[in-house]
Design an enzyme around this catalytic site. Structure first.
Site, PDB file in Angstrom:
ATOM      1  N   PRO A 103       0.796  -1.224   0.000  1.00  0.00           N
ATOM      2  CA  PRO A 103       0.000   0.000   0.000  1.00  0.00           C
ATOM      3  C   PRO A 103       0.833   1.281   0.000  1.00  0.00           C
ATOM      4  CG  PRO A 103      -0.081  -1.079   2.141  1.00  0.00           C
ATOM      5  CD  PRO A 103       0.569  -2.040   1.190  1.00  0.00           C
ATOM      6  N   ASN A 104       0.312   2.248  -0.712  1.00  0.00           N
ATOM      7  CA  ASN A 104       0.876   3.604  -0.825  1.00  0.00           C
ATOM      8  C   ASN A 104       2.135   3.674  -1.686  1.00  0.00           C
ATOM      9  OD1 ASN A 104      -1.052   5.035   0.841  1.00  0.00           O
ATOM     10  ND2 ASN A 104      -0.180   3.906   2.561  1.00  0.00           N
ATOM     11  N   ARG A 137       5.437  10.978  -2.447  1.00  0.00           N
ATOM     12  CA  ARG A 137       5.260  10.572  -1.052  1.00  0.00           C
ATOM     13  C   ARG A 137       6.563  10.682  -0.269  1.00  0.00           C
ATOM     14  NH1 ARG A 137       4.800   4.384   0.998  1.00  0.00           N
ATOM     15  NH2 ARG A 137       4.310   4.963   3.144  1.00  0.00           N
ATOM     16  N   TYR A 157      11.521   8.004   0.844  1.00  0.00           N
ATOM     17  CA  TYR A 157      11.270   7.060  -0.245  1.00  0.00           C
ATOM     18  C   TYR A 157      11.849   7.497  -1.594  1.00  0.00           C
ATOM     19  CZ  TYR A 157       8.121   5.444   3.386  1.00  0.00           C
ATOM     20  OH  TYR A 157       7.616   5.006   4.594  1.00  0.00           O
ATOM     21  N   ASN A 197       7.837  -5.819  -1.302  1.00  0.00           N
ATOM     22  CA  ASN A 197       7.847  -4.716  -0.351  1.00  0.00           C
ATOM     23  C   ASN A 197       6.414  -4.617   0.155  1.00  0.00           C
ATOM     24  OD1 ASN A 197       7.841  -2.398   1.133  1.00  0.00           O
ATOM     25  ND2 ASN A 197       8.907  -1.148  -0.396  1.00  0.00           N
ATOM     26  N   ALA A 250       3.353  -0.918   4.578  1.00  0.00           N
ATOM     27  CA  ALA A 250       2.848  -0.919   5.961  1.00  0.00           C
ATOM     28  C   ALA A 250       2.407  -2.318   6.420  1.00  0.00           C
ATOM     29  CB  ALA A 250       1.695   0.068   6.087  1.00  0.00           C
ATOM     30  N   GLU A 308      12.836  -9.532   0.705  1.00  0.00           N
ATOM     31  CA  GLU A 308      12.012  -8.445   1.242  1.00  0.00           C
ATOM     32  C   GLU A 308      12.771  -7.142   1.007  1.00  0.00           C
ATOM     33  OE1 GLU A 308      11.474  -8.804   5.468  1.00  0.00           O
ATOM     34  OE2 GLU A 308      10.504  -6.844   5.642  1.00  0.00           O
ATOM     35  N   HIS A 327      12.800  -2.837   1.307  1.00  0.00           N
ATOM     36  CA  HIS A 327      12.255  -1.567   1.789  1.00  0.00           C
ATOM     37  C   HIS A 327      13.126  -0.442   1.259  1.00  0.00           C
ATOM     38  CE1 HIS A 327       9.483  -3.614   4.383  1.00  0.00           C
ATOM     39  NE2 HIS A 327      10.472  -4.412   4.732  1.00  0.00           N
ATOM     40  N   ARG A 373      14.002   3.713  11.935  1.00  0.00           N
ATOM     41  CA  ARG A 373      12.804   4.554  12.005  1.00  0.00           C
ATOM     42  C   ARG A 373      11.996   4.238  13.276  1.00  0.00           C
ATOM     43  NH1 ARG A 373       9.842   4.714   6.429  1.00  0.00           N
ATOM     44  NH2 ARG A 373       8.845   6.457   7.519  1.00  0.00           N
TER      45      ARG A 373
HETATM   46  C1  DQA Z   1       8.411   0.842   3.444  1.00  0.00           C
HETATM   47  C2  DQA Z   1       8.560   1.058   4.953  1.00  0.00           C
HETATM   48  C3  DQA Z   1       7.230   0.874   5.647  1.00  0.00           C
HETATM   49  O1  DQA Z   1       7.366   1.069   7.056  1.00  0.00           O
HETATM   50  C4  DQA Z   1       6.220   1.880   5.136  1.00  0.00           C
HETATM   51  O2  DQA Z   1       4.947   1.680   5.733  1.00  0.00           O
HETATM   52  C5  DQA Z   1       6.116   1.885   3.655  1.00  0.00           C
HETATM   53  C6  DQA Z   1       7.329   1.721   2.844  1.00  0.00           C
HETATM   54  C7  DQA Z   1       9.726   1.152   2.673  1.00  0.00           C
HETATM   55  O3  DQA Z   1       9.796   0.776   1.511  1.00  0.00           O
HETATM   56  O4  DQA Z   1      10.625   1.784   3.239  1.00  0.00           O
HETATM   57  O5  DQA Z   1       5.064   2.130   3.101  1.00  0.00           O
HETATM   58  O6  DQA Z   1       8.106  -0.521   3.206  1.00  0.00           O
END
Ligand code: DQA
Length: 150
Positions: free
Chosen positions: A16-17, A24, A29, A80, A83, A104, A106, A113
Site C-alpha cells: 500500500p501507498n 510521497r 522514499y 515490499n 505498511a 524483502e 524496503h 525509524r
Molecule cells: C516501506 C517502509 C514501511 O514502514 C512503510 O509503511 C512503507 C514503505 C519502505 O519501503 O521503506 O510504506 O516498506
C-alpha cells in the site's frame, strides 16, 4: 499446470501507498515513481534472462491473492509489503505457501525509524531483507534472485 515459459519468472509485489512514490515523503522514499522502478526492473530482468510480473495493491487480500495465484508459476519473489510488513500474518502465510526464494525490500531503512516499523512479519521467513538502499534495493534483489535460482 506447469508453466511453459523458458525464463524463470519472478513475482514483484508492492504494498500500500507505493503507488504514490514520487509524491510521497521523498526524504524516506526518494523521487522515483513506481512506474520508473518497475521499468528499471524489467530492463534488469531482460539482462539477467529473467521474466518479471509486477503487482501493486493497497488491499491486503488482493496481495494475498496475487501471491496465491503465483504458486507453482514463479521461481522467486521480491516483496515490499509496505505498511503490511508490520501487521500482516496473512501475507506472511501466503509467502510461506508460495515457498520460493524471497527478498524483502524496503526503500527506507526500517530499522532506523519508528519502533513499530522495526518489526517485520516477513523477515524471518525471507531469504534476505534489503532495507535502506532506495529504489536500487529492488535491482539488488533481482540480482540476488538470479544467483539463487539460475
Ligand atoms: C516501506 C517502509 C514501511 O514502514 C512503510 O509503511 C512503507 C514503505 C519502505 O519501503 O521503506 O510504506 O516498506
Amino acid at each position: 499446470m506447469a508453466d511453459s515459459r523458458q525464463n524463470p519468472l519472478i513475482l514483484v509485489v508492492h504494498g500500500p501507498n507505493l503507488n504514490m512514490l514520487g509524491k510521497r515523503e521523498p526524504e524516506h522514499y526518494g523521487n522515483r515513481t513506481l512506474e520508473e522502478i518497475d521499468a528499471a526492473l524489467h530492463a534488469k530482468a531482460a539482462k539477467l534472462g529473467l521474466e518479471i510480473s509486477t503487482f501493486q495493491s493497497n488491499h491486503e487480500g488482493a496481495i494475498v491473492e496475487s501471491i496465491q495465484k503465483a504458486v507453482g508459476r514463479v521461481q522467486g519473489l521480491i516483496i515490499n509489503p509496505a505498511a503490511f510488513t508490520h501487521t500482516s500474518v496473512a501475507i506472511r502465510d501466503a509467502v510461506l505457501i508460495l515457498d520460493v526464494p524471497t527478498i524483502e525490500v524496503h526503500l527506507s531503512n526500517i530499522h532506523k525509524r519508528e519502533s513499530f516499523r522495526q518489526r517485520s512479519y516477513i523477515a524471518d521467513i525471507a531469504t534476505a531483507q534489503i532495507s535502506g538502499l532506495g529504489a536500487s534495493g529492488y535491482i539488488y534483489a533481482l540480482d540476488a534472485l538470479a544467483q539463487l535460482i539460475t
